[in-house]
Write a protein that holds these residues in place. Structure first.
Motif, PDB file in Angstrom:
ATOM      1  N   ALA A  70      -6.517  -3.185  -3.175  1.00 42.26           N
ATOM      2  CA  ALA A  70      -8.177  -3.164  -2.869  1.00 42.26           C
ATOM      3  C   ALA A  70      -8.338  -2.125  -1.957  1.00 42.26           C
ATOM      4  O   ALA A  70      -9.426  -1.532  -1.908  1.00 42.26           O
ATOM      5  N   GLY A  71      -7.345  -1.577  -1.112  1.00 47.36           N
ATOM      6  CA  GLY A  71      -7.538  -0.641  -0.203  1.00 47.36           C
ATOM      7  C   GLY A  71      -7.547   0.554  -0.837  1.00 47.36           C
ATOM      8  O   GLY A  71      -8.381   1.652  -0.679  1.00 47.36           O
ATOM      9  N   ALA A  72      -6.697   0.930  -1.801  1.00 42.36           N
ATOM     10  CA  ALA A  72      -6.564   2.154  -2.643  1.00 42.36           C
ATOM     11  C   ALA A  72      -7.848   2.297  -3.498  1.00 42.36           C
ATOM     12  O   ALA A  72      -8.343   3.430  -3.610  1.00 42.36           O
ATOM     13  N   ALA A  73      -8.426   1.343  -3.831  1.00 44.15           N
ATOM     14  CA  ALA A  73      -9.401   1.583  -5.169  1.00 44.15           C
ATOM     15  C   ALA A  73     -10.654   1.248  -4.363  1.00 44.15           C
ATOM     16  O   ALA A  73     -11.968   1.223  -4.945  1.00 44.15           O
ATOM     17  N   ASN A  74     -10.986   0.842  -2.986  1.00 40.34           N
ATOM     18  CA  ASN A  74     -11.944   0.521  -2.502  1.00 40.34           C
ATOM     19  C   ASN A  74     -12.482  -0.598  -3.256  1.00 40.34           C
ATOM     20  O   ASN A  74     -13.966  -0.356  -3.360  1.00 40.34           O
ATOM     21  N   ALA A  75     -11.952  -1.565  -3.375  1.00 36.12           N
ATOM     22  CA  ALA A  75     -12.443  -2.697  -3.889  1.00 36.12           C
ATOM     23  C   ALA A  75     -12.384  -4.184  -3.521  1.00 36.12           C
ATOM     24  O   ALA A  75     -11.548  -4.482  -2.768  1.00 36.12           O
ATOM     25  N   PRO A  76     -13.584  -5.001  -3.633  1.00 34.11           N
ATOM     26  CA  PRO A  76     -13.314  -6.358  -3.125  1.00 34.11           C
ATOM     27  C   PRO A  76     -12.371  -7.256  -3.896  1.00 34.11           C
ATOM     28  O   PRO A  76     -12.232  -6.953  -5.088  1.00 34.11           O
ATOM     29  N   ILE A 122     -14.982  -1.335 -17.786  1.00 31.31           N
ATOM     30  CA  ILE A 122     -13.886  -0.802 -17.819  1.00 31.31           C
ATOM     31  C   ILE A 122     -12.657  -1.804 -17.027  1.00 31.31           C
ATOM     32  O   ILE A 122     -12.823  -2.020 -16.107  1.00 31.31           O
ATOM     33  N   VAL A 123     -11.990  -2.659 -17.911  1.00 31.12           N
ATOM     34  CA  VAL A 123     -11.085  -3.836 -17.597  1.00 31.12           C
ATOM     35  C   VAL A 123      -9.667  -3.180 -17.700  1.00 31.12           C
ATOM     36  O   VAL A 123      -9.286  -2.917 -18.787  1.00 31.12           O
ATOM     37  N   SER A 124      -8.860  -3.557 -16.452  1.00 31.68           N
ATOM     38  CA  SER A 124      -7.380  -3.311 -16.522  1.00 31.68           C
ATOM     39  C   SER A 124      -6.712  -4.585 -15.988  1.00 31.68           C
ATOM     40  O   SER A 124      -6.894  -4.808 -14.808  1.00 31.68           O
ATOM     41  N   ARG A 125      -6.129  -5.035 -16.895  1.00 36.45           N
ATOM     42  CA  ARG A 125      -5.181  -6.212 -16.209  1.00 36.45           C
ATOM     43  C   ARG A 125      -3.783  -5.801 -15.958  1.00 36.45           C
ATOM     44  O   ARG A 125      -2.973  -4.753 -16.627  1.00 36.45           O
ATOM     45  N   VAL A 138       1.513  -3.795  -9.609  1.00 37.79           N
ATOM     46  CA  VAL A 138       0.683  -3.418  -8.779  1.00 37.79           C
ATOM     47  C   VAL A 138       0.860  -2.400  -8.048  1.00 37.79           C
ATOM     48  O   VAL A 138      -0.001  -1.428  -7.699  1.00 37.79           O
ATOM     49  N   ALA A 139       1.878  -2.261  -7.303  1.00 37.29           N
ATOM     50  CA  ALA A 139       2.508  -1.241  -6.433  1.00 37.29           C
ATOM     51  C   ALA A 139       2.378   0.018  -7.472  1.00 37.29           C
ATOM     52  O   ALA A 139       1.995   1.146  -6.816  1.00 37.29           O
ATOM     53  N   ASN A 140       2.722   0.156  -8.700  1.00 39.25           N
ATOM     54  CA  ASN A 140       2.491   1.164  -9.551  1.00 39.25           C
ATOM     55  C   ASN A 140       1.070   1.726  -9.531  1.00 39.25           C
ATOM     56  O   ASN A 140       0.984   2.818  -9.584  1.00 39.25           O
ATOM     57  N   GLU A 141       0.292   0.872  -9.824  1.00 37.95           N
ATOM     58  CA  GLU A 141      -1.235   1.151  -9.956  1.00 37.95           C
ATOM     59  C   GLU A 141      -1.717   1.765  -8.746  1.00 37.95           C
ATOM     60  O   GLU A 141      -2.332   2.641  -8.518  1.00 37.95           O
ATOM     61  N   VAL A 142      -1.201   1.382  -7.494  1.00 40.79           N
ATOM     62  CA  VAL A 142      -1.656   1.755  -6.236  1.00 40.79           C
ATOM     63  C   VAL A 142      -1.174   3.149  -6.052  1.00 40.79           C
ATOM     64  O   VAL A 142      -2.027   4.024  -5.649  1.00 40.79           O
ATOM     65  N   LYS A 143       0.053   3.414  -6.469  1.00 42.00           N
ATOM     66  CA  LYS A 143       0.648   4.816  -6.458  1.00 42.00           C
ATOM     67  C   LYS A 143      -0.226   5.914  -7.350  1.00 42.00           C
ATOM     68  O   LYS A 143      -0.458   7.091  -7.071  1.00 42.00           O
ATOM     69  N   ARG A 144      -0.512   5.321  -8.517  1.00 44.28           N
ATOM     70  CA  ARG A 144      -1.320   5.808  -9.611  1.00 44.28           C
ATOM     71  C   ARG A 144      -2.884   6.407  -8.775  1.00 44.28           C
ATOM     72  O   ARG A 144      -3.203   7.635  -9.052  1.00 44.28           O
ATOM     73  N   VAL A 145      -3.320   5.467  -8.202  1.00 38.43           N
ATOM     74  CA  VAL A 145      -4.593   5.563  -7.686  1.00 38.43           C
ATOM     75  C   VAL A 145      -4.639   6.418  -6.359  1.00 38.43           C
ATOM     76  O   VAL A 145      -5.736   7.409  -6.087  1.00 38.43           O
ATOM     77  N   LYS A 146      -3.890   5.981  -5.487  1.00 35.57           N
ATOM     78  CA  LYS A 146      -3.798   6.620  -4.244  1.00 35.57           C
ATOM     79  C   LYS A 146      -2.727   7.901  -3.898  1.00 35.57           C
ATOM     80  O   LYS A 146      -2.711   8.609  -3.129  1.00 35.57           O
ATOM     81  N   GLY A 147      -1.724   7.757  -4.735  1.00 37.27           N
ATOM     82  CA  GLY A 147      -0.636   8.673  -4.477  1.00 37.27           C
ATOM     83  C   GLY A 147       0.511   8.152  -3.484  1.00 37.27           C
ATOM     84  O   GLY A 147       0.362   6.628  -3.291  1.00 37.27           O
ATOM     85  N   SER A 175      -3.201   1.425   2.222  1.00 34.50           N
ATOM     86  CA  SER A 175      -2.716   1.211   0.483  1.00 34.50           C
ATOM     87  C   SER A 175      -1.189   1.369   0.554  1.00 34.50           C
ATOM     88  O   SER A 175      -0.709   2.040  -0.200  1.00 34.50           O
ATOM     89  N   ALA A 176      -0.802   0.344   1.294  1.00 27.58           N
ATOM     90  CA  ALA A 176       0.805   0.192   1.473  1.00 27.58           C
ATOM     91  C   ALA A 176       1.067  -0.830   0.442  1.00 27.58           C
ATOM     92  O   ALA A 176       0.685  -2.150   0.646  1.00 27.58           O
ATOM     93  N   PRO A 177       1.972  -0.602  -0.259  1.00 21.71           N
ATOM     94  CA  PRO A 177       2.332  -1.843  -1.383  1.00 21.71           C
ATOM     95  C   PRO A 177       2.976  -3.049  -0.805  1.00 21.71           C
ATOM     96  O   PRO A 177       3.745  -2.954   0.260  1.00 21.71           O
ATOM     97  N   VAL A 178       2.617  -4.188  -1.311  1.00 21.29           N
ATOM     98  CA  VAL A 178       3.211  -5.421  -1.039  1.00 21.29           C
ATOM     99  C   VAL A 178       4.237  -5.808  -2.115  1.00 21.29           C
ATOM    100  O   VAL A 178       3.719  -5.981  -3.144  1.00 21.29           O
ATOM    101  N   ILE A 179       5.496  -5.960  -1.734  1.00 26.94           N
ATOM    102  CA  ILE A 179       6.496  -6.378  -2.915  1.00 26.94           C
ATOM    103  C   ILE A 179       6.847  -7.696  -2.587  1.00 26.94           C
ATOM    104  O   ILE A 179       7.373  -8.098  -1.512  1.00 26.94           O
ATOM    105  N   LEU A 180       6.881  -8.535  -3.373  1.00 26.91           N
ATOM    106  CA  LEU A 180       7.016  -9.922  -3.488  1.00 26.91           C
ATOM    107  C   LEU A 180       8.631 -10.028  -3.856  1.00 26.91           C
ATOM    108  O   LEU A 180       8.998  -9.562  -4.839  1.00 26.91           O
ATOM    109  N   THR A 181       9.238 -10.938  -3.339  1.00 22.03           N
ATOM    110  CA  THR A 181      10.899 -11.326  -3.391  1.00 22.03           C
ATOM    111  C   THR A 181      10.990 -12.762  -3.306  1.00 22.03           C
ATOM    112  O   THR A 181       9.968 -13.472  -3.076  1.00 22.03           O
TER     113      THR A 181
END
Length: 305
Positions: A70-76, A122-125, A138-147, A175-181
């Motif tokens: 949400a932060g990386a893509a400026n999205a609600p 444009i829909v991305s699941r 999701v973390a990989n998409e954050v990296k793609r969008v924001k670096g 834009s910091a990834p949240v990794i679930l464990t």
């Protein structure tokens, strides 16, 4: 006589300062008829052309990792059902051209995906075989969008939902990834992401995040004896000299999930009537999310003084 006059003037000054302090506090509310409309009204506070859809009933765990995106893509983050999009949410999609669906078809159906695509979006699941794989994707998409990110947060995706919500403001801001464990182990793909980021934080005490896992990741632990103290420690660690806060019910975390992209610079405070609210001292603005009872709001006001 002079001493008496001085005492009276001092008392008047104290009362005046107290009144001024109280009057300086602004309390707002964002509340809809239900969680869906609340998420829509939260979205109204943002400017966006991309939206993130999450099923808060079946896959709130998937949504935990969405704050960074949400932060990386400026999205609600807007809430939907598996097979339908509530009208209040549908209305907020009119200003978008791209939509992320978080979770598998068991969370948000293929019918919704197909209908959105036919409508021209444009829909991305982004999903996975489980909540852990979804967080990696999701973390990989954050990296793609924001670096590359400078920090990442490792949370327990089963028992640490409240902790993950507390960190969501920071995740959205940075834009910091949240990794679930599961709190004890981490997949090789998730570990690869974590090891590629210099600053790593494990959220929660040993009952939530094992010491073995934290040490293996070279992470700094942030946690308290309960969700309120963890929340306070997160705010004290990542927010300095803030005076604006968002209040979210501590047992109903869905409003905090929706709010994460809006709370980048005014963090979420988890509250109930009897919770520790000392972090609010000095607050000038508080925004209550999703309908918090009056007694809790009054206690928050007192804590701000």
């Amino acid at each position: 006589m002079k001493k008496l006059l001085s005492t009276i003037l001092s008392a008047i000054l104290v009362v005046s300062m107290t009144v001024a302090s109280a009057s300086a506090l602004t309390v707002n509310e964002i509340k809809g008829a239900d969680r869906y409309e609340t998420s829509a009204k939260i979205a109204d506070k943002q400017n966006y052309t991309t939206a993130i859809l999450v099923n808060s009933t079946k896959s709130i765990a998937d949504g935990l990792s969405a704050s960074a995106l949400a932060g990386a893509a400026n999205a609600p983050i807007l809430l939907v059902n598996q097979n339908s999009i509530p009208s209040a949410v549908e209305l907020r999609l009119e200003c978008t051209n791209k939509i992320y669906l978080i979770g598998s078809e068991g969370a948000i159906s293929k019918n919704i995906e197909d209908r959105l695509k036919k409508s021209g979006f444009i829909v991305s699941r982004i999903g996975g075989s489980d909540r852990y794989e979804t967080s990696v994707n999701v973390a990989n998409e954050v990296k793609r969008v924001k670096g590359g990110a400078s920090e990442t947060f490792i949370v327990n995706g089963v028992k640490g939902e409240a902790d993950a919500m507390s960190i969501s403001s920071v995740a959205a801001r940075d834009s910091a990834p949240v990794i679930l464990t599961d709190g004890k182990t981490i997949s090789s793909n998730a570990k690869k992401i974590v090891n590629g980021i210099p600053n790593r934080y494990a959220i929660g005490l040993q009952g939530v995040m094992s010491e073995t896992l934290v040490e293996s990741l070279g992470a700094t632990r942030i946690g308290g004896n309960d969700r309120y103290l963890t929340n306070k420690k997160i705010i004290n660690t990542f927010y300095r000299n803030v005076s604006s806060y968002h209040l979210s019910k501590s047992e109903q975390l869905v409003d905090a999930l929706s709010a994460s992209p809006m709370t980048k610079y005014a963090p979420i405070v988890l509250v109930n009537k009897n919770s520790d609210k000392s972090v609010l001292k000095g607050a000038t603005t508080m925004t209550a999310l999703g309908g918090i009872d009056k007694a809790t709001i009054e206690n928050c006001k007192k804590a701000a003084q």
